[in-house]
Every structure is written in C-alpha cells, then in structure tokens.
Design an enzyme around this catalytic site. Structure first.
Site, mmCIF file in Angstrom:
data_model
loop_
_atom_site.group_PDB
_atom_site.id
_atom_site.type_symbol
_atom_site.label_atom_id
_atom_site.label_comp_id
_atom_site.label_asym_id
_atom_site.label_seq_id
_atom_site.Cartn_x
_atom_site.Cartn_y
_atom_site.Cartn_z
ATOM 1 N N CYS A 381 0.909 -1.212 0.005
ATOM 2 C CA CYS A 381 0.192 -0.101 0.089
ATOM 3 C C CYS A 381 0.884 1.235 0.010
ATOM 4 O O CYS A 381 1.442 1.559 -1.231
ATOM 5 C CB CYS A 381 -0.908 -0.182 1.221
ATOM 6 S SG CYS A 381 -2.481 0.933 0.919
ATOM 7 N N HIS A 507 -3.407 -5.072 0.416
ATOM 8 C CA HIS A 507 -2.727 -5.587 1.751
ATOM 9 C C HIS A 507 -2.883 -7.224 1.760
ATOM 10 O O HIS A 507 -3.740 -7.845 2.458
ATOM 11 C CB HIS A 507 -3.534 -5.158 2.842
ATOM 12 C CG HIS A 507 -3.296 -3.519 3.170
ATOM 13 N ND1 HIS A 507 -2.356 -3.053 3.831
ATOM 14 C CD2 HIS A 507 -4.137 -2.528 2.848
ATOM 15 C CE1 HIS A 507 -2.358 -1.675 3.997
ATOM 16 N NE2 HIS A 507 -3.440 -1.270 3.356
ATOM 17 N N GLU A 509 -1.075 -9.160 3.328
ATOM 18 C CA GLU A 509 -0.809 -9.615 4.544
ATOM 19 C C GLU A 509 -2.110 -10.111 5.457
ATOM 20 O O GLU A 509 -2.057 -11.058 6.307
ATOM 21 C CB GLU A 509 -0.168 -8.854 5.630
ATOM 22 C CG GLU A 509 -0.694 -7.532 6.087
ATOM 23 C CD GLU A 509 -0.688 -6.012 5.063
ATOM 24 O OE1 GLU A 509 -0.307 -6.644 3.866
ATOM 25 O OE2 GLU A 509 -0.911 -5.001 5.460
HETATM 26 N N1 GLN Z 1 -1.800 6.839 2.993
HETATM 27 C C1 GLN Z 1 -2.043 6.120 1.786
HETATM 28 C C2 GLN Z 1 -3.492 5.927 1.237
HETATM 29 O O1 GLN Z 1 -4.472 6.454 1.981
HETATM 30 C C3 GLN Z 1 -1.738 4.571 2.071
HETATM 31 C C4 GLN Z 1 -2.403 3.804 2.982
HETATM 32 C C5 GLN Z 1 -2.221 2.510 3.451
HETATM 33 O O2 GLN Z 1 -0.755 2.199 3.512
HETATM 34 N N2 GLN Z 1 -2.895 1.691 3.990
HETATM 35 O O3 GLN Z 1 -3.441 5.931 -0.169
#
Ligand code: GLN
Length: 546
Positions: A381, A507, A509
C-alpha cells in the site's frame, strides 16, 4: 440454533485473550464443529479506522471492507475463515444505531435506556452473526477487562443471553492473569478471585477459568482457584506463556478444554484431529537458518501495528524452512545522513502501510536503496506509493515527484487521490475498503507468484498511482503488473531490472495463513533468503577433478 461461548478478561488487558478465543475456535474446528467469532469493543469509536496505530495496533480489514480490531486477524489465521463486518461490534456502533432508531421514532413514547434498549441492540448483533454464519458455536470475546466502565452494557447483554437462549446453550469463559511475586516466588490468585467476584456481582458465574501466567501453575494454585471461584477443578485451565502463539490450541487441548466445552454445551463432535496443527508447531519451534528482513515503517515502536505483516512473514519463512530475523527500523531514523547503514544486514526490505507525511522521506530513501542495491523489496500500500515516488524521482531526475497526500502542490503528482475520494469529507469508513479484483500481467513476478491471472485482495487507501505518469515510468522499466479489470487502477507494480522489487496497492498480509503463506510474501522471502548476508561468503566452486 447456535450455541454461545462468551469470553471475558480479568485483572489486566493484553494477556492474550484474543489468541485464546482464536485457539478455542481451532480446537472446536478440529472436531468438525462449525464456528464463527465476534469481538465486542467497548470504545465509543464506530470502528478503529480513525485511530492511530499507536492507540490500537493494526487495523485489520475484512473481505467485505470492515475496518476492525486486530484480533479478527488472529481469528482468521487460527480458524481459517474469512470473517465479515458482523464480527466486530463496538459501543460506538451500538449507540449510534440506538440513537438513530430513537430519532426515527422506533421507540415512540419510551425512555431509551441501557437496559433494555442498548442491551437488546447488542444481543441483536449476536443473533445477526449466528444467523448469517449458521455456525454451531459462536464465540464472542468481550474486549477490555471486567470492571471497565464502558464494558458494562456488553457484560449485561451476555448475562441476559443465559435466559434468552437457555443455560445449556451458553458458556462463560474467563481469561485471567496470575501475577508472580519475585520476593516470595509465588503466583497470586487474589486478583483472579476479585475479577470473578466482579463478574458474579453482575450475575455471571464463569464455567471455565483460563489462567495465564509466565510461570508454571501448580496443582495447589488450581485447587485454590477452583475453591474460591467456585469452578470445577478440571475447568481451571493453566495457560503458561509459550514461544509461539500457534502453540496455544495444543496446550488448551492437552488440558482438556475441547472435551470440556463439548460436554458442557452437549455438542455433536467428531474425534479431534490437530495433527496438521501439531506438525506446524513442531516446524515453527525447530530452529532454522534466519533470513534478515528489515521492516521499515513509521509505527515500529509498537509491534502490534504490523501484526499481520509479521505473521505473514513467519508463514512465508516456515514455507522455506527458515526463521525470520525481523529488523524493526523506524523510517525517520533512515532520514538522517548515513541512515542506510541500518539496512546493511537486510536480505530483504518490506515497507508496510501507513498514513501521513512523518517518515515518508526515509521510506523513499529505503526504496532507492533497495532499487540500487538490488535488494528484494515488498511494498504494501504506502510501500507501493513510495516505490513509485522514488522511481519517478529517479526517472524524472527531480526531487519533486510525490504523493498529493504529502505534497498537495507537487508538479509531479505520481500518486493522486482516487477520483471517488475527492468529494468525500468524512474520514471514518470512507476509504477504498475491502476486496477488489486485480488482473495480473502474464509473465510478471506477481503473476508467477500467484500462479493465476485474476486475484481478489483487500484494500484500505485513498490514493492511487496516477495514470498520467504510467507511460514514462513504464518506459524506464516499471511494470504495472496488476490492474483493476477495467485497466484504470494500478494494483501491482514491479521493476524490470531488479531481481524482485514488487509492490501492491492492497494488503496481502491480511489473507496469509500459517499453513498457506500469501504468494507475494512467499516469493519475497524465497528470494531474500538467497541474498548474501553481510560477512557471508559465496561458496566457491570446487576445482574440477576433486
Ligand atoms: N496513505 C495511503 C493512502 O491512503 C496509504 C494507505 C495504506 O498504506 N493503507 O492511500
């Protein structure tokens, strides 16, 4: 009709109640009993999505896009189920629903009270999960510790359940801590007696007490708890601290907890089969050669902030018969001159998710280090967004490319706000959340890892790869190897001239399981394990003829 196991906590928090609940799920499932799980969180936030990871640890995301307590991650990993929004209930959700009903006029003429209105709403959530999951047993964990002010309505609701569904259909399990006094070298039972008294005061007599302790629990201590807390001797279950959380189901099973639950709830059960789980734990406890992985994040002081990432790394390492030696590195520390020396022994680098500008430049630096030194890199992300920012800075030969999250006026907004996010003002529950499909590009590292072309992964973000910059970055060697099926959103990117630098906007994970590591984590650790550690020598080819 589902039967219910209610789990409360005594004495202090953080004694592993969530792991205990997950483990109860494992031992019931090993008897082919179907289970579902719910966590009740007494705080007034509607969900943990707006809380700092320092307050609450990781925010776990379910497939259907609920931002939840990290315990749900443990439930999913231990029971191997995909849970839904119904599995996490907060006081905030309950009160906002009750108040919405009041405003709508559902209770016209009535005075709205904790009992019965709030407790009825809570019990409605138990029933909702039971109906939806059709599980034979629903395990419900009451967050916090008995005696907390906010937890009272939840405790009252679980008390009422005994009469609502019949006492043969509910079981109360209390997880407590036995503190150890060094001066007298003994475990103390008094705090447990007090927390059981507190439970009794509100009308709940525990059926089973699980005693957490860092020290062995003697028979005498068990007798004492049995006597003072009025719980059968065999229902006082010791649970000493173990080296791996995955051992907990085995310990509880050995202590007879599974049979006890089956008997007390008169469940139809098969012979227990924990052989696979036992094999997993044996392998986990066998020392293996370590792989050094640097986790470069902004919340590293609190390891729980990356709970699922850490677990996914362990699952992947186990697959390769390796141990993970996790180097926790604060991205802010990397911002200092020479900060890269912290990465010297890393065989692989992982940059996980995060929000806000603090520590971002350190992450960009680490992406640059991984690219230049050809160190395996997995970006999750935010980790993908910094990889794109770093590559754009390199390609455009400028320090200005950035995400608009960190620099709203950058001339090169390589990471931009998602169009559907632009009009959104509320912060809570409004990100791009939960499962979305992703089409992988044939022959890419990502497609090779997954071994399939269409995958579904969990998201939690507001920003995305800006397509305006796709062409120049692709020309320079970035491969957009995963796209939304309409081709508009870049979901995975990787570098052509690098052994393994792969990042995803989602994600992975969250969907890794102990016996089934996530493909991206599996391949990341697989390649990292062969990177030479500092000081290690490549083996020399033997001279021919020997
Ligand atoms: N801050 C970034 C976004 O909102 C990444 C978010 C995250 O890592 N979950 O896109």
């Amino acid at each position: 009709m589902s039967k219910y196991i209610f789990v409360t906590g005594g004495v202090v928090s953080s004694v592993g109640k969530g792991i205990t609940v997950a483990s109860i799920g494992t031992i019931l499932k090993s008897r082919r009993i179907t289970v579902s799980v719910q966590k009740l969180d007494p705080y007034l936030n509607v969900d943990p999505g707006t809380m700092s990871p320092y307050q609450h640890g990781e925010v776990f995301v379910t497939q259907d896009g609920a931002e939840t307590d990290l315990d749900l991650g443990n439930y999913e990993r231990f029971i191997d189920v995909n849970l839904t929004a119904e599995s996490n209930v907060t006081s905030g959700q309950i009160y906002s629903e009750v108040i919405a009903k009041e405003r709508r006029g559902d209770f016209l003429g009535g005075t709205i009270q904790v009992v019965p209105h709030v407790t009825t709403e809570i019990k409605g959530r138990f029933n909702q999960l039971a109906q939806k999951s059709q599980a034979e047993v629903v395990i419900i964990e009451v967050g916090g510790t008995v005696g907390d002010i906010e937890g009272q309505p939840f405790l009252e609701a679980i008390r009422q359940m005994r009469n609502d569904v019949g006492r043969d259909n509910v079981l109360y399990v209390h997880v407590t801590l036995l503190p150890y006094l060094t001066s007298t070298q003994e475990l103390k039972t008094k705090p447990t007696q007090h927390s059981v008294n507190e439970l009794r005061r509100i009308g709940i007599q525990p059926d089973i007490i699980i005693c957490r302790s860092d020290y062995p629990i003697s028979e005498g201590i068990r007798d004492k708890i049995s006597l003072f807390c009025d719980v059968e001797r065999q229902a006082v279950i010791p649970l000493p601290t173990v080296s791996t959380i995955y051992e907990v189901p085995l310990i509880l099973e050995e202590e007879g907890l599974g049979q006890l639950i089956v008997d007390k709830l008169s469940l139809k059960a098969h012979q227990t089969d924990l052989s696979q789980w036992r094999e997993l734990v044996t392998r986990l406890k066998t020392p293996h050669e370590p792989v050094n992985i640097a986790l470069v994040g902004k919340y590293v002081e609190l390891k729980d902030a990356y709970f699922s990432v850490r677990e996914a790394l362990h699952h992947a390492a186990l697959y390769h018969d390796r141990d993970i030696n996790l180097l926790w590195i604060s991205s802010e520390d990397l911002e200092r001159d020479g900060g890269e020396t912290l990465l010297r022994s890393a065989q692989g680098i992982i940059v996980p998710g995060g929000f806000g500008i603090r520590g971002i430049e350190g992450m960009v630096k680490v992406a640059s280090y991984a690219r230049n030194n050809k160190i395996p890199y997995l970006g999750l992300c935010l980790g993908m967004q910094v990889m794109v920012v770093e590559f754009a800075r390199y390609v455009l030969d400028s320090t200005e490319p950035n995400s608009v999250e960190f620099d709203a006026n950058t001339p090169y907004p390589v990471i931009d706000i998602l169009p559907e996010q632009k009009a959104i003002k509320d912060k809570g529950g409004t990100m791009r959340l939960g499962n979305y499909p992703c089409q992988l590009v044939e022959g890419s590292l990502a497609a090779n890892a997954y071994g399939q072309s269409l995958v579904h992964e969990r998201h939690r973000h507001r920003f995305e790869f800006n397509n305006k910059f796709r062409l120049p970055l692709e020309k320079a060697g970035m491969i957009c190897s995963g796209l939304s099926p309409d081709g508009k959103l870049v979901e995975v990117c990787e570098l052509a001239n690098h052994p393994w630098m792969v990042s995803c906007q989602f994600h992975p994970e969250f969907s890794s399981r102990p016996g089934c590591p996530h493909p991206l984590f599996r391949d990341f650790v697989g390649i990292a394990k062969d990177v030479l550690r500092e000081g290690a020598q490549p083996s020399l080819p033997l001279p021919s003829g020997l």
